[in-house]
Design a protein around this motif. Structure first.
Motif, mmCIF file in Angstrom:
data_model
loop_
_atom_site.group_PDB
_atom_site.id
_atom_site.type_symbol
_atom_site.label_atom_id
_atom_site.label_comp_id
_atom_site.label_asym_id
_atom_site.label_seq_id
_atom_site.Cartn_x
_atom_site.Cartn_y
_atom_site.Cartn_z
ATOM 1 N N SER A 339 0.523 -1.595 0.348
ATOM 2 C CA SER A 339 -0.244 0.268 -0.068
ATOM 3 C C SER A 339 1.063 1.023 0.146
ATOM 4 C CB SER A 339 -1.214 0.180 1.237
ATOM 5 O OG SER A 339 -0.417 0.341 2.621
ATOM 6 N N PRO A 340 0.566 2.607 -0.211
ATOM 7 C CA PRO A 340 1.195 3.365 -0.146
ATOM 8 C C PRO A 340 1.536 3.977 0.988
ATOM 9 C CG PRO A 340 -0.821 3.802 -1.603
ATOM 10 C CD PRO A 340 -0.804 2.630 -0.891
ATOM 11 N N GLN A 341 1.425 3.436 1.544
ATOM 12 C CA GLN A 341 1.712 3.186 3.025
ATOM 13 C C GLN A 341 2.564 2.071 3.942
ATOM 14 O OE1 GLN A 341 -1.848 3.580 3.260
ATOM 15 N NE2 GLN A 341 -1.776 5.432 3.434
ATOM 16 N N GLY A 342 3.093 1.542 3.021
ATOM 17 C CA GLY A 342 3.894 0.471 3.279
ATOM 18 C C GLY A 342 3.870 -0.921 3.894
ATOM 19 N N GLU A 343 2.113 -0.989 3.838
ATOM 20 C CA GLU A 343 1.198 -2.439 4.462
ATOM 21 C C GLU A 343 1.704 -3.136 3.418
ATOM 22 O OE1 GLU A 343 -2.444 -1.024 5.802
ATOM 23 O OE2 GLU A 343 -1.740 0.260 7.305
ATOM 24 N N LEU A 344 1.606 -4.825 3.491
ATOM 25 C CA LEU A 344 1.670 -5.483 2.103
ATOM 26 C C LEU A 344 -0.035 -6.335 2.582
ATOM 27 C CD1 LEU A 344 3.620 -7.440 1.602
ATOM 28 C CD2 LEU A 344 2.946 -9.201 2.808
ATOM 29 N N ILE A 345 -0.124 -6.050 1.098
ATOM 30 C CA ILE A 345 -1.384 -5.981 0.208
ATOM 31 C C ILE A 345 -1.725 -7.945 -0.073
ATOM 32 C CG2 ILE A 345 -3.191 -5.968 -1.184
ATOM 33 C CD1 ILE A 345 -1.938 -2.527 -1.292
ATOM 34 N N GLY A 346 -0.369 -7.823 -0.784
ATOM 35 C CA GLY A 346 -0.657 -9.954 -1.116
ATOM 36 C C GLY A 346 0.795 -9.827 -1.814
ATOM 37 N N SER A 347 0.743 -11.132 -2.072
ATOM 38 C CA SER A 347 1.826 -11.454 -2.801
ATOM 39 C C SER A 347 1.675 -12.720 -3.779
ATOM 40 C CB SER A 347 2.843 -12.495 -1.205
ATOM 41 O OG SER A 347 2.400 -13.469 -1.182
ATOM 42 N N TRP A 348 2.637 -12.562 -4.637
ATOM 43 C CA TRP A 348 2.347 -13.471 -5.865
ATOM 44 C C TRP A 348 3.669 -14.415 -6.429
ATOM 45 C CZ3 TRP A 348 -1.102 -11.997 -10.336
ATOM 46 C CH2 TRP A 348 -2.351 -10.900 -9.603
ATOM 47 N N HIS A 349 3.229 -15.708 -5.879
ATOM 48 C CA HIS A 349 3.840 -16.401 -6.515
ATOM 49 C C HIS A 349 4.072 -17.966 -8.007
ATOM 50 C CE1 HIS A 349 4.926 -16.694 -1.574
ATOM 51 N NE2 HIS A 349 3.569 -15.587 -1.982
ATOM 52 N N ASP A 350 5.491 -18.859 -7.536
ATOM 53 C CA ASP A 350 5.578 -19.203 -8.365
ATOM 54 C C ASP A 350 6.462 -20.596 -7.973
ATOM 55 O OD1 ASP A 350 4.931 -21.276 -10.340
ATOM 56 O OD2 ASP A 350 6.763 -20.517 -11.789
#
Length: 387
Positions: A339-350
């Motif tokens: 987010s613009p505040q540095g919070e982790l929204i999500g991760s994308w994996h393989d």
């Protein structure tokens, strides 16, 4: 009746002597080899290390198995190949017509147009810096600004003519120009990764900050140092309001924020820390969210080495050719959204590692485009974004 002569007792005894002699020789060779090995260990132990490592207890890496934004998924596993003309497309950018541009480690920069159906067409050679182009971004005049780790900060006209904007700052060389972003007023913020001038395992083992954040003013044509003491300065991205600029510190798994406006102007703080790997490039989407490519997930041996200076000293004594495997990317593709505040929204994996060594993740026209660097998977890919 056999005509084979029967050996005498003396002759029989003579047959056994060579076997005892052979055993003695083997034993002697073994003891000699052991002595050489012991001598080598002693010499290696007393050999001075080329570094003086700083002890650091790295935070425990986030778990991919627990529920939450780091939880493992296969969102990158369905990636479509856009082009394999560049083997290692470090960074990705688009011009006003929506054509894709990316560089390769051999100095070539490619342009990829798209058809009316949105599918990529054959890649075209745009320019050759004769260096290693990493960061790419178009300025307001349509020139492609390039951070080239061998040549410095470059400007390339639409016709492919190359001009060096900066290769020195304060009378000293720009050692390893890496990534960049351009402000509305034309100011170029870019990273000088390390005064080592190259990527080396010794810098990881040493655990000292050698990187910096630089600014190029197109009006004065002057380059200034904004921030020093960064642990492998890498990706760069301005905030939507341009009140701060982010810079990735790959070797400490964090993003640092340098304030450009307001009461905190000229100061820095940590924007996001304890990432699950080595952050590489940063891009910003239309929502003001930041996307970060994770070149490799955390390497347990490296974290162990940071907490053990003796081990770091010993590793640094080894030839560089023997250490490449110790820092090779884990075959697990990973990109994150903040987010613009540095919070982790999500991760994308393989997690299967078909796509790995991720450097860049950039949103464009309903796709997430993925770049990689040497050591990772080959070619430029994209993943369809779901609403």
């Amino acid at each position: 009746m056999s005509n084979t002569p029967v050996p005498s007792a003396k002759a029989a005894q003579g047959v056994k002597r060579p076997k005892r002699s052979l055993r003695r020789n083997i034993l002697g060779w073994g003891l000699s080899l052991l002595a050489v090995l012991l001598l080598g260990v002693i010499v290696f132990s007393f050999m001075p290390s080329p570094i003086e490592p700083v002890k650091w207890s790295a935070p425990k890496a986030p778990s991919f198995q627990e529920s939450g934004p780091w939880q493992q998924n296969n969102k990158l596993s369905s990636a479509q190949l856009v082009t394999d003309a560049p083997q290692s497309p470090e960074f990705i950018t688009f011009d006003k017509e929506g054509q894709l541009y990316t560089g390769d480690s051999d100095g070539k920069i490619y342009k990829v147009p798209f058809g009316a159906d949105g599918n990529p067409q054959k890649a075209q050679l745009f320019a050759d810096t004769k260096g290693t182009p990493n960061g790419l971004k178009f300025d307001a005049n349509g020139n492609l600004i390039v951070a080239d780790i061998k040549k410095g900060l470059l400007s390339i006209t639409p016709s492919g003519s190359i001009e060096v904007l900066a290769n020195q700052v304060d009378g000293k060389p720009i050692y390893l120009a890496n990534e960049l972003d351009i402000a509305k007023d034309g100011s170029i913020y870019f990273s000088d990764t390390s005064n080592y001038g190259r990527v080396t395992f010794k810098e990881i083992a040493e655990n000292k900050p050698h990187g910096r954040l630089l600014k190029y003013d197109p009006t004065t044509k002057q380059t200034t140092v904004l921030l020093e003491g960064l642990y492998f300065a890498n990706g760069i991205a301005l905030s939507a309001d341009e009140d701060f600029v982010l810079i990735a510190e790959s070797y400490h798994y964090q993003l640092t924020r340098y304030w450009l406006k307001g009461s905190k102007k000229g100061t820095s703080d940590i924007f996001a820390d304890n990432l699950a790997g080595f952050p590489d490039n940063i891009t910003r989407d239309e929502q003001g969210h930041f996307w970060v490519g994770i070149f490799t997930t955390r390497i347990p041996f490296v974290d162990q080495m940071h907490s053990n200076p003796w081990l770091a000293n010993s590793m640094a004594k080894l030839p560089e050719s023997l250490l490449s495997g110790a820092s090779a990317p884990v075959k697990h593709g990973l990109a994150v959204e903040l987010s613009p505040q540095g919070e982790l929204i999500g991760s994308w994996h393989d997690p299967e590692g078909t796509l790995y060594g991720v450097t860049t993740a950039i949103k464009h026209n309903g796709y997430l485009y993925i770049g990689t660097a040497p050591g990772g998977s080959l070619g430029l890919h994209r993943v369809l974004l779901t609403k």
